[in-house]
Design an enzyme around this catalytic site. Structure first.
Site, PDB file in Angstrom:
ATOM      1  N   GLU A   1      41.612  46.169  34.912  1.00 38.69           N
ATOM      2  CA  GLU A   1      41.825  44.783  34.520  1.00 38.69           C
ATOM      3  C   GLU A   1      40.496  44.029  34.594  1.00 38.69           C
ATOM      4  O   GLU A   1      39.721  44.208  35.538  1.00 38.69           O
ATOM      5  CB  GLU A   1      42.839  44.148  35.473  1.00 38.69           C
ATOM      6  CG  GLU A   1      43.176  42.703  35.187  1.00 38.69           C
ATOM      7  CD  GLU A   1      44.172  42.139  36.189  1.00 38.69           C
ATOM      8  OE1 GLU A   1      44.800  41.126  35.873  1.00 38.69           O
ATOM      9  OE2 GLU A   1      44.322  42.713  37.291  1.00 38.69           O
TER      10      GLU A   1
ATOM     11  N   LYS B   6      49.513  40.185  29.272  1.00 42.06           N
ATOM     12  CA  LYS B   6      50.191  40.236  30.568  1.00 42.06           C
ATOM     13  C   LYS B   6      51.300  39.179  30.654  1.00 42.06           C
ATOM     14  O   LYS B   6      51.066  37.997  30.421  1.00 42.06           O
ATOM     15  CB  LYS B   6      49.159  40.013  31.674  1.00 42.06           C
ATOM     16  CG  LYS B   6      49.692  40.125  33.086  1.00 42.06           C
ATOM     17  CD  LYS B   6      48.539  39.935  34.060  1.00 42.06           C
ATOM     18  CE  LYS B   6      48.966  40.016  35.500  1.00 42.06           C
ATOM     19  NZ  LYS B   6      47.823  39.779  36.419  1.00 42.06           N
TER      20      LYS B   6
ATOM     21  N   CYS C   5      48.502  44.997  35.971  1.00 42.21           N
ATOM     22  CA  CYS C   5      48.453  44.565  37.357  1.00 42.21           C
ATOM     23  C   CYS C   5      49.780  44.016  37.916  1.00 42.21           C
ATOM     24  O   CYS C   5      50.669  44.778  38.261  1.00 42.21           O
ATOM     25  CB  CYS C   5      47.324  43.554  37.545  1.00 42.21           C
ATOM     26  SG  CYS C   5      46.788  43.402  39.271  1.00 42.21           S
TER      27      CYS C   5
END
Length: 254
Positions: A45, A110, A147
């Site tokens: 990330e 995300k 994540c």
């Protein structure tokens, strides 16, 4: 490596505000991966860290074609990247899949943003995405996440049940405390419940005065050979999505 296996790699690195230094690290690791026969390489990330708010495609192509200075580049790259957002105050935290010609094959933004965190609240400067993404690749059907998504099983179930994902890619930058306590456990949980391979690339160590990520390994590449026939075998021997009346069966039928 067996004839039916495909080699993938996950990068661990410590990105900083020095973009050129980040590039030099990435370039070295890409070369190492290529020499080792890796066909798909996952970067962490925010692998380039804090780029200016500008057209992310420009910067990604800058990075990619710098990588391509050596020949041949047979890798497909999977990276976590800060993409220009809907306004001047917000970015997208994006996971980009780039093919071996430098073209963007797919992009995932995300969905689940870190919040109520002592260090920062991601929603202050990031706009969440809304769409799940699964894409075909030389290493099977890839489900893309980032994540903090890892904490939400309901995101991963459709990747497997409705879109037939075989491999889950997760670029991460877990904080030191939560990473030590939860990172590996969450990765294993997502793999077990979806019967998918999980490939996670991580930031590591302290990259500025305020932020530090869980540091399990030094900068380098973890390489593994995956065999998609193993997934079919596991799913046949333990058909958890086909148990009558189960939520999984209902979700697959939808």
């Amino acid at each position: 490596m067996a004839a039916s296996s495909i080699r993938v790699g996950a990068v661990q690195m410590t990105s900083t505000n020095d973009i050129e230094a980040n590039f030099n690290t990435c370039s070295r690791l890409v070369k190492e991966a290529s020499i080792a026969g890796v066909k798909l390489l996952c970067f962490p990330e925010a692998f380039s860290f804090e780029l200016p708010r500008c057209d992310f495609l420009f910067y990604f192509r800058f990075y990619y074609f710098r990588f391509a200075d050596f020949d041949p580049l047979t890798l497909i790259a999977s990276v976590g990247f800060k993409e220009k957002g809907p306004d001047d105050k917000h970015l997208y935290n994006s996971h980009v899949l780039v093919d071996d010609t430098g073209n963007i094959k797919s992009l995932y933004r995300k969905i689940h943003l870190l919040y109520r965190n002592m260090v920062y609240e991601e929603s202050n400067f990031t706009t969440p995405g809304h769409d799940i993404v699964v894409v075909d690749s030389p290493v099977g059907r890839l489900g893309l996440t980032v994540c903090y998504d890892l904490r939400f099983p309901k995101l991963y179930q459709p990747l497997w049940l409705q879109h037939d994902a075989q491999v889950l890619f997760v670029p991460v930058a877990f904080t030191r405390v939560t990473g030590e306590a939860h990172w590996e456990i969450l990765l294993r949980a997502r793999a077990i419940e979806t019967q998918c391979y999980v490939v996670a690339a991580a930031q590591a160590g302290k990259y500025n005065e305020k932020r530090e990520s869980y540091d399990r390994l030094s900068t380098g590449i973890a390489i593994v050979d995956i065999d998609l026939s193993n997934i079919a075998s596991v799913r046949t021997r333990m058909p958890i999505s086909e148990i009558k009346g189960s939520p999984c069966e209902k979700q697959r039928s939808n």
